[in-house]
Design a protein around this motif. Structure first.
Motif, PDB file in Angstrom:
ATOM      1  N   THR B  83       0.838  -1.204   0.000  1.00 34.70           N
ATOM      2  CA  THR B  83       0.000   0.000   0.000  1.00 34.70           C
ATOM      3  C   THR B  83       0.875   1.258   0.000  1.00 34.70           C
ATOM      4  O   THR B  83       0.546   2.232  -0.669  1.00 34.70           O
ATOM      5  N   LEU B  84       1.996   1.219   0.742  1.00 28.76           N
ATOM      6  CA  LEU B  84       2.934   2.353   0.699  1.00 28.76           C
ATOM      7  C   LEU B  84       3.432   2.554  -0.727  1.00 28.76           C
ATOM      8  O   LEU B  84       3.470   3.678  -1.230  1.00 28.76           O
ATOM      9  N   LEU B  87       0.633   3.942  -2.942  1.00 25.31           N
ATOM     10  CA  LEU B  87       0.438   5.370  -2.664  1.00 25.31           C
ATOM     11  C   LEU B  87       1.505   6.187  -3.372  1.00 25.31           C
ATOM     12  O   LEU B  87       1.203   7.156  -4.080  1.00 25.31           O
ATOM     13  N   ALA B  90       0.897   6.071  -7.129  1.00 27.22           N
ATOM     14  CA  ALA B  90      -0.227   6.922  -7.542  1.00 27.22           C
ATOM     15  C   ALA B  90       0.176   8.391  -7.547  1.00 27.22           C
ATOM     16  O   ALA B  90      -0.192   9.149  -8.439  1.00 27.22           O
ATOM     17  N   GLY B 210      -6.343  -7.109  -4.097  1.00 22.90           N
ATOM     18  CA  GLY B 210      -7.556  -6.322  -3.943  1.00 22.90           C
ATOM     19  C   GLY B 210      -7.318  -5.105  -3.072  1.00 22.90           C
ATOM     20  O   GLY B 210      -7.727  -3.991  -3.403  1.00 22.90           O
ATOM     21  N   VAL B 211      -6.618  -5.313  -1.950  1.00 24.06           N
ATOM     22  CA  VAL B 211      -6.354  -4.209  -1.017  1.00 24.06           C
ATOM     23  C   VAL B 211      -5.485  -3.152  -1.687  1.00 24.06           C
ATOM     24  O   VAL B 211      -5.756  -1.952  -1.610  1.00 24.06           O
ATOM     25  N   ALA B 214      -7.460  -1.288  -4.445  1.00 26.72           N
ATOM     26  CA  ALA B 214      -8.539  -0.415  -3.970  1.00 26.72           C
ATOM     27  C   ALA B 214      -8.082   1.037  -3.912  1.00 26.72           C
ATOM     28  O   ALA B 214      -8.836   1.952  -4.252  1.00 26.72           O
ATOM     29  N   ALA B 215      -6.823   1.234  -3.492  1.00 32.43           N
ATOM     30  CA  ALA B 215      -6.300   2.594  -3.369  1.00 32.43           C
ATOM     31  C   ALA B 215      -6.244   3.289  -4.726  1.00 32.43           C
ATOM     32  O   ALA B 215      -6.782   4.391  -4.892  1.00 32.43           O
ATOM     33  N   ALA B 217      -7.743   2.362  -7.469  1.00 31.23           N
ATOM     34  CA  ALA B 217      -9.050   2.324  -8.131  1.00 31.23           C
ATOM     35  C   ALA B 217      -9.892   3.548  -7.792  1.00 31.23           C
ATOM     36  O   ALA B 217     -10.610   4.068  -8.652  1.00 31.23           O
ATOM     37  N   THR B 218      -9.800   4.043  -6.543  1.00 30.83           N
ATOM     38  CA  THR B 218     -10.587   5.233  -6.192  1.00 30.83           C
ATOM     39  C   THR B 218     -10.119   6.439  -7.011  1.00 30.83           C
ATOM     40  O   THR B 218     -10.931   7.252  -7.431  1.00 30.83           O
ATOM     41  N   VAL B 219      -8.789   6.515  -7.241  1.00 32.04           N
ATOM     42  CA  VAL B 219      -8.260   7.615  -8.065  1.00 32.04           C
ATOM     43  C   VAL B 219      -8.865   7.531  -9.466  1.00 32.04           C
ATOM     44  O   VAL B 219      -9.409   8.506  -9.992  1.00 32.04           O
TER      45      VAL B 219
END
Lengths: 126, 280
Positions: B83-84, B87, B90, B210-211, B214-215, B217-219
């Motif tokens: 996730t880091l 982020l 992105a 998936g996790v 998700a980050a 995908a919202t963008v």
């Protein structure tokens, strides 16, 4: 109870919690599926709507939902689908808390925190 | 529109089944079909691809309810790094051209395919690490699962956690930058670096993708890169396909999964390299 027996018990509880997580995930995926299907059926009834611009703002999606717009229902379903993995992380925090695994409560909370930062960035970077 | 919808549905079923068997996001199948066969704007292909990733992941998660193949602790610990990375990826994607990365990751995937080929030729059976090293022990990363194909419970330990975490960080960057699930890199980190059994790696990778996705995908969602007319029929197909795929997977021998994996990874590598070359 010896420490080892306690550990085995905790592992059993975690396995049980994973089933609970799976069930909650099922509800999330089912809701996303229903919303997407509603939109899909509405679109089949009114294929012309496919050429309209699709809503990306939360307020526009909400307005579309209450007026049964096919694309708004489809977008809502996709949004629910996007949030199912996030739901999984949230429920996992409770699962680790329940078996008193403080290390993994902290680790999973950190993951959720990073995820929230990413989502907030996504929303504002439009 | 009916033909397009049907193509999307079928693509979804195939992508979902293959994706959950191999621990990939299904974007490898979705992206070429959308860009090459349906000549769709790459922008929407990337958006549909990230939905494919999440649908495959959540679809398999639902099917894995009864089978404890995945390792929740390994997933959550490594998710810090993906996730880091996602982020960072992105944020970087706004400033930075992805062409170089297409090449870089394409080359890395060819290495991955070669690596798996070596393994396939080497030992007949999968070797399982019985003892975790000190750090993996401290993080309680060891696990076990019941192998239906071999008919016994397999207990395993892990090693080289920092190396795995580093590969995961890279996988996260790739996901955030390119809108892919980067499942191949995740499997590589667990199976290749940390010596986790392939089936457990594959199942854990499905959850993690998936996790991570998700980050980003919202963008894409709020950017208008996800076209519902394309993404919804595909997502519906994938939910069906991944449920089938994850049930079939447990009865397949690990060597067969590897044999399917190698050509898929090679196709993905070539696809990424061609994408990078399109600029010249």
């Amino acid at each position: 109870m010896t420490k080892e027996m306690q550990q085995t018990q905790d592992e059993k509880n975690l396995a049980h919690m994973e089933v609970v997580i799976g069930k909650i995930m099922r509800i999330g995926v089912a809701l996303a599926l229903v919303a997407m299907l509603v939109g899909f059926v509405l679109l089949c009834l009114n294929p012309q709507a496919a050429n309209q611009p699709f809503p990306t703002r939360l307020s526009l999606i909400w307005q579309g939902l209450i007026s049964w717009q096919p694309l708004a229902w489809m977008m809502f379903g996709l949004l629910l689908l996007i949030f199912t993995p996030v739901l999984r992380v949230v429920v996992s925090i409770f699962a680790f808390a329940k078996i008193h695994d403080h290390l993994y409560v902290a680790i999973t909370t950190l993951v959720l925190f990073i995820l929230c930062i990413a989502i907030v960035y996504g929303y504002h970077a439009r | 529109m009916v033909t397009q919808t049907l193509i999307m549905l079928v693509t979804g079923v195939v992508a979902g089944a293959l994706g959950s068997i191999l621990g990939l996001g299904g974007g490898i199948i979705v992206t070429p079909v959308l860009t090459i066969f349906m000549s769709l704007d790459i922008k929407y292909a990337v958006g549909a691809s990230i939905i494919a990733v999440i649908a495959t992941s959540s679809g398999s998660a639902v099917a894995f309810l009864k089978d404890d193949v995945l390792n929740l602790r390994v997933a959550m610990f490594l998710e810090i790094f993906t996730t880091l990375g996602a982020l960072l990826g992105a944020i970087l994607s706004g400033f930075f051209h992805a062409t170089v990365l297409y090449f870089l990751f394409g080359a890395l995937l060819i290495f991955q395919a070669w690596n798996m080929w070596q393994k396939l030729r080497g030992s007949k059976t999968e070797t399982v690490l019985t003892q975790s090293d000190a750090l993996a022990e401290k993080l309680e990363l060891n696990g076990e699962y019941y192998d239906k194909q071999e008919g016994k419970t397999i207990q395993y330990g892990l090693e080289r956690v920092p190396g795995g975490a580093a590969v995961m960080f890279g996988a996260g960057i790739a996901s955030g930058l390119l809108g892919i699930g980067s499942g191949a890199f995740k499997v590589m980190a667990m199976d290749g670096v940390m010596k986790m059994p392939l089936k457990a790696s594959s199942a854990t990778s499905n959850l993690m993708m998936g996790v991570t996705a998700a980050a980003s995908a919202t963008v894409y969602f709020f950017n208008g890169m996800i076209n519902p007319v394309i993404a919804v029929p595909m997502a519906l197909g994938i939910l069906v396909g991944s449920t089938i795929g994850s049930h079939v997977m447990q009865y397949l021998p690990a060597r067969l999964i590897r044999k399917i994996f190698i050509p898929v990874v090679l196709i993905m590598a070539l696809q990424l390299i061609f994408k990078g070359m399109a600029v010249f």
